[in-house]
Design an enzyme around this catalytic site. Structure first.
Site, PDB file in Angstrom:
ATOM      1  N   TRP A   1     100.554  67.565 -48.156  1.00 21.94           N
ATOM      2  CA  TRP A   1     100.287  68.988 -47.918  1.00 21.94           C
ATOM      3  C   TRP A   1      99.172  69.514 -48.797  1.00 21.94           C
ATOM      4  CZ3 TRP A   1     101.618  70.484 -43.462  1.00 21.94           C
ATOM      5  CH2 TRP A   1     102.823  70.094 -42.888  1.00 21.94           C
TER       6      TRP A   1
ATOM      7  N   ASP B   1     101.835  76.690 -53.196  1.00 22.64           N
ATOM      8  CA  ASP B   1     102.454  76.510 -51.882  1.00 22.64           C
ATOM      9  C   ASP B   1     103.917  76.153 -52.136  1.00 22.64           C
ATOM     10  OD1 ASP B   1     103.406  75.677 -49.438  1.00 22.64           O
ATOM     11  OD2 ASP B   1     101.894  74.113 -49.128  1.00 22.64           O
TER      12      ASP B   1
ATOM     13  N   LYS C   1     111.292  76.231 -43.545  1.00 22.86           N
ATOM     14  CA  LYS C   1     111.953  75.179 -44.326  1.00 22.86           C
ATOM     15  C   LYS C   1     113.157  75.742 -45.071  1.00 22.86           C
ATOM     16  CE  LYS C   1     108.488  72.389 -43.409  1.00 22.86           C
ATOM     17  NZ  LYS C   1     107.300  72.336 -44.233  1.00 22.86           N
TER      18      LYS C   1
HETATM   19  C1  LIG Z   1     105.849  72.342 -43.921  1.00 23.52           C
HETATM   20  C2  LIG Z   1     104.891  72.612 -44.985  1.00 23.52           C
HETATM   21  C3  LIG Z   1     103.651  73.249 -44.705  1.00 23.52           C
HETATM   22  C4  LIG Z   1     103.214  73.622 -43.296  1.00 23.52           C
HETATM   23  O1  LIG Z   1     103.914  74.708 -42.816  1.00 23.52           O
HETATM   24  P1  LIG Z   1     103.570  75.332 -41.369  1.00 23.52           P
HETATM   25  O2  LIG Z   1     104.292  76.632 -41.426  1.00 23.52           O
HETATM   26  O3  LIG Z   1     104.068  74.391 -40.335  1.00 23.52           O
HETATM   27  O4  LIG Z   1     102.089  75.518 -41.308  1.00 23.52           O
HETATM   28  C5  LIG Z   1     102.809  73.496 -45.753  1.00 23.52           C
HETATM   29  N1  LIG Z   1     103.127  73.150 -47.016  1.00 23.52           N
HETATM   30  C6  LIG Z   1     104.299  72.543 -47.322  1.00 23.52           C
HETATM   31  C7  LIG Z   1     104.607  72.221 -48.741  1.00 23.52           C
HETATM   32  C8  LIG Z   1     105.218  72.252 -46.324  1.00 23.52           C
HETATM   33  O5  LIG Z   1     106.381  71.656 -46.625  1.00 23.52           O
END
Ligand SMILES: *Cc1c(COP(=O)(O)O)cnc(C)c1O
Length: 314
Positions: A102, A160, A184
């Protein structure tokens, strides 16, 4: 039918109690006679919810007054673009701590808008976090981007937290910006939660689309356009907040890690112990490299028992 246990990383399992609430509210939200899904985002009903949810986030994460809370479209990856678009103009460069797929993607996206300095040594496989003494940080960077809960000082830290948002307490005041997709850990797909310190507003590049511009969205109180409307934040608060979530995450992940540790190498967790996640537990079966046939059999057997979506990112 066997009872299904959904291990999907995201969109992730929602609490049963939340389904019950959604079922009730779906067709008649707060006695309005209509569904929240067909309620205008400019109506009093939604404005009340918008204010309420911001207050829940502020309470749960103890967000200081000089931070704005935004609910934006585009999920986590929308913010991969929004972060440089809103911040990189400060000095033209940004530092990226690349510790996994990511953060590598986030760095790649940022390169479109300025100079990106990857501070971590290049590794083929992400099985740990390179020691902080090896990071080549630039004191002139507009910000440092990470994908963990580590804290660094000096330039604004952008994190993030898509995959561990609200799973434990964090000191928001140590960050410039925190963002994450909701699916998530805190809700359903479609919305990104962004927490941004006020002094980091008003730096967007002229080419920044309004929909990704934090300053424009702060002024519009997150209803510049029509937002997605589901989140599970109130449930988290009702269960005892982030202390409780952290306790549950430790308890749940220990159950799995203990089995891996006690399996005499049958299950193998490749990630270094000091970098292991309480949210996602990658493991191989049969050996360190994994035995394809055994893994297939494991997944088939698991599915027969109602344990689904166990095949994740290796
Ligand atoms: C799943 C995830 C993303 C992407 O998320 P989307 O909402 O599908 O764009 C980005 N960063 C991390 C750490 C993730 O686990």
């Amino acid at each position: 039918m066997v009872k299904i246990h959904n291990f999907g990383a995201g969109p992730a399992k929602l609490p049963e109690e939340v389904y019950e609430i959604i079922k009730k509210e779906l067709t008649n939200y707060e006695n309005s006679g209509i569904s929240l899904l067909e309620t205008s985002h400019r109506s009093g009903t939604y404005l009340k919810l918008n204010t309420e949810i911001q207050a829940v986030v502020r309470r749960l994460l103890n967000v200081p007054d000089n931070y704005k809370i935004l609910f934006l479209s585009g999920g986590g990856q929308g913010e991969f673009a929004a972060v440089p678009l809103n911040l990189i103009s400060r000095t033209g460069t940004a530092d990226y701590v690349v510790t996994g797929a990511w953060s590598a993607k986030a760095a790649k996206e940022a390169k479109k808008y300025g100079k990106v300095n990857v501070v971590t040594p290049h590794t083929e496989r992400y099985e740990g976090i390179p020691d902080q003494s090896t990071w080549k940080l630039d004191p002139n960077a507009s910000y440092v981007h990470i994908c963990t809960n580590e804290t660094i000082h000096g330039v604004p830290l952008v994190a993030d937290m898509s995959s561990n948002f609200m799973s434990k307490k964090v000191d928001v005041s140590k960050f410039g910006v925190i963002y994450g997709g909701a699916q998530k850990n805190i809700g359903t797909s479609g919305v990104a939660l962004v927490i941004v310190r006020e002094d980091l507003l008003n730096h967007a590049l002229p080419i920044c689309p309004s929909i990704l511009d934090w300053t424009v969205n702060v002024k519009a109180d997150s209803i510049l356009n029509t937002p997605p409307m589901f989140a599970v934040l109130q449930w988290i608060e009702s269960k005892g907040g982030l202390e409780k979530m952290a306790e549950l995450a430790t308890k749940k992940s220990s159950l799995v890690y203990n089995i891996i540790e006690e399996s005499n190498g049958f299950y193998y967790a490749p990630v270094a112990k000091n970098a292991r996640s309480k949210m996602n537990i990658p493991f191989r079966i049969g050996s360190a490299k994994g035995d394809d046939a055994l893994e297939k059999e494991f997944l088939k057997g698991a599915e027969a028992l109602g344990l689904i979506q166990l095949k994740g990112h290796r």
